[in-house]
Write an enzyme that holds these catalytic residues in place. Structure first.
Site, PDB file in Angstrom:
ATOM      1  N   ARG A   1       0.176 -10.344  -7.210  1.00 26.13           N
ATOM      2  CA  ARG A   1       1.104  -9.326  -7.727  1.00 26.13           C
ATOM      3  C   ARG A   1       2.030  -8.823  -6.625  1.00 26.13           C
ATOM      4  O   ARG A   1       1.781  -9.009  -5.432  1.00 26.13           O
ATOM      5  CB  ARG A   1       0.321  -8.146  -8.314  1.00 26.13           C
ATOM      6  CG  ARG A   1      -0.459  -7.361  -7.275  1.00 26.13           C
ATOM      7  CD  ARG A   1      -0.867  -5.980  -7.775  1.00 26.13           C
ATOM      8  NE  ARG A   1      -1.742  -5.296  -6.832  1.00 26.13           N
ATOM      9  CZ  ARG A   1      -1.333  -4.654  -5.750  1.00 26.13           C
ATOM     10  NH1 ARG A   1      -0.038  -4.615  -5.450  1.00 26.13           N
ATOM     11  NH2 ARG A   1      -2.194  -4.045  -4.956  1.00 26.13           N
ATOM     12  N   GLY A   2       3.080  -8.121  -7.011  1.00 17.98           N
ATOM     13  CA  GLY A   2       3.934  -7.468  -6.038  1.00 17.98           C
ATOM     14  C   GLY A   2       3.343  -6.134  -5.619  1.00 17.98           C
ATOM     15  O   GLY A   2       2.373  -5.647  -6.203  1.00 17.98           O
TER      16      GLY A   2
ATOM     17  N   GLU B   1       2.162  -3.077  -2.512  1.00 17.66           N
ATOM     18  CA  GLU B   1       1.240  -2.961  -1.381  1.00 17.66           C
ATOM     19  C   GLU B   1      -0.179  -2.657  -1.875  1.00 17.66           C
ATOM     20  O   GLU B   1      -0.503  -2.905  -3.040  1.00 17.66           O
ATOM     21  CB  GLU B   1       1.749  -1.861  -0.429  1.00 17.66           C
ATOM     22  CG  GLU B   1       2.998  -2.247   0.355  1.00 17.66           C
ATOM     23  CD  GLU B   1       2.730  -3.297   1.431  1.00 17.66           C
ATOM     24  OE1 GLU B   1       1.541  -3.518   1.766  1.00 17.66           O
ATOM     25  OE2 GLU B   1       3.699  -3.884   1.926  1.00 17.66           O
TER      26      GLU B   1
ATOM     27  N   GLY C   1       2.161  -2.866 -10.510  1.00 16.92           N
ATOM     28  CA  GLY C   1       2.306  -4.081  -9.713  1.00 16.92           C
ATOM     29  C   GLY C   1       2.208  -5.270 -10.646  1.00 16.92           C
ATOM     30  O   GLY C   1       1.232  -5.395 -11.403  1.00 16.92           O
TER      31      GLY C   1
ATOM     32  N   LEU D   1      -0.280  -2.009 -14.846  1.00 21.37           N
ATOM     33  CA  LEU D   1      -0.193  -0.633 -14.371  1.00 21.37           C
ATOM     34  C   LEU D   1      -1.557   0.041 -14.415  1.00 21.37           C
ATOM     35  O   LEU D   1      -2.453  -0.363 -15.162  1.00 21.37           O
ATOM     36  CB  LEU D   1       0.832   0.162 -15.189  1.00 21.37           C
ATOM     37  CG  LEU D   1       0.557   0.413 -16.663  1.00 21.37           C
ATOM     38  CD1 LEU D   1      -0.224   1.705 -16.853  1.00 21.37           C
ATOM     39  CD2 LEU D   1       1.869   0.494 -17.438  1.00 21.37           C
TER      40      LEU D   1
ATOM     41  N   CYS E   1       0.278   2.073  -1.865  1.00 20.51           N
ATOM     42  CA  CYS E   1       1.590   1.465  -2.121  1.00 20.51           C
ATOM     43  C   CYS E   1       2.493   1.503  -0.888  1.00 20.51           C
ATOM     44  O   CYS E   1       3.716   1.344  -0.995  1.00 20.51           O
ATOM     45  CB  CYS E   1       2.277   2.131  -3.306  1.00 20.51           C
ATOM     46  SG  CYS E   1       1.293   2.080  -4.821  1.00 20.51           S
TER      47      CYS E   1
ATOM     48  N   TYR F   1      -5.875   1.262  -5.035  1.00 25.45           N
ATOM     49  CA  TYR F   1      -7.293   1.387  -5.372  1.00 25.45           C
ATOM     50  C   TYR F   1      -7.453   1.432  -6.884  1.00 25.45           C
ATOM     51  O   TYR F   1      -6.629   2.026  -7.593  1.00 25.45           O
ATOM     52  CB  TYR F   1      -7.858   2.684  -4.778  1.00 25.45           C
ATOM     53  CG  TYR F   1      -9.196   3.114  -5.356  1.00 25.45           C
ATOM     54  CD1 TYR F   1     -10.382   2.499  -4.971  1.00 25.45           C
ATOM     55  CD2 TYR F   1      -9.258   4.142  -6.295  1.00 25.45           C
ATOM     56  CE1 TYR F   1     -11.600   2.884  -5.520  1.00 25.45           C
ATOM     57  CE2 TYR F   1     -10.474   4.539  -6.841  1.00 25.45           C
ATOM     58  CZ  TYR F   1     -11.636   3.905  -6.447  1.00 25.45           C
ATOM     59  OH  TYR F   1     -12.843   4.292  -6.991  1.00 25.45           O
TER      60      TYR F   1
END
Length: 244
Positions: free
Chosen positions: A122-123, A125, A192, A204, A221, A128
């Site tokens: 996924r895109g 950062e 993401g 999401l 993120c 959790y």
């Protein structure tokens, strides 16, 4: 434990194309389109897997998504892709990294982390997932909607914003230049996604009654100057309970 997985690595799931749980679940299907231009075409539908009361291991749901995407691609080739999918669940505690995420946003040793850590395709950062967080995985063929990734991200945000407003009277919003849904300086929903041949997966995560403490072990993120929040943590929802 940390498991870094090549985005091209494929698992062969045993029986995950129907449900990741050991117990059966009802699958709801909704028709989303019908006759177009006086020509009878197969109706498109959305298959909805409601597992919101269950804690599903991240890798199990991840494998399940990839199996559905693989099947969808084969159906596209045969012009038989007539349904989208929505999976809703909770995860056992886990950290996930986007495909290009930096380990500098981890405040722990990757060899001795507090929870399992996975690098995904996924895109975005690091984030959790855990109990009390509603995770939604739409697996959608954007060819039948709008082939625009920015539009899709904004559409996911809009869904959350409208739900928070209509259900909880929460005035949520976007922040320019950042993906997600916010209340003040608190991020309530992270997004993401991965899109392959215009098929979406990942999705999401909305913090409902989520314990925010695990977010302190990361820079969520990659954003250092804002906080993560939850619906329960908002002043008027202190005694709030949802997953029962």
């Amino acid at each position: 434990m940390i498991i870094f997985v090549n985005p091209n690595f494929s698992l062969n799931p045993p029986s995950l194309t129907r449900s990741p749980s050991k117990t059966p679940h009802k699958i709801h299907s909704y028709v989303i389109s019908s006759i177009v231009s006086n020509t009878l075409k197969p109706r498109r539908r959305c298959d909805y897997y409601d597992l919101h009361k269950e804690l599903i291991p991240y890798v199990e749901a991840w494998t399940w998504q990839k199996a559905i995407v693989k099947e969808r691609k084969s159906l596209i080739e045969k012009q038989e892709d007539f349904s989208d999918t929505l999976i809703i669940l909770q995860h056992q505690p886990v950290y996930t990294l986007g495909t290009g995420s930096s380990e500098e946003y981890l405040n722990f040793d990757v060899k001795n982390g507090p929870f399992d850590l996975y690098r995904t395709e996924r895109g975005g950062e690091v984030t959790y997932h855990g109990p009390g967080q509603l995770v939604m995985y739409p697996i959608i063929n954007l060819r039948y909607h709008k082939m625009d990734l920015h539009w899709y991200l904004r559409a996911l945000e809009e869904v959350v914003i409208r739900v928070l407003s209509a259900t909880f009277a929460i005035d949520a919003s976007r922040v320019d230049g950042l993906t997600g849904v916010w209340v003040g300086d608190q991020k309530l929903a992270a997004i993401g996604i991965k899109v392959s041949q215009w098929i979406t997966f990942h999705g999401l995560a909305l913090n409902v009654t989520t314990d925010i403490a695990p977010f302190h072990q990361i820079v969520p993120c990659g954003i250092r100057d804002r906080k993560v929040g939850s619906i329960k943590g908002l002043p008027k929802f202190a005694p709030f309970e949802v997953f029962h």
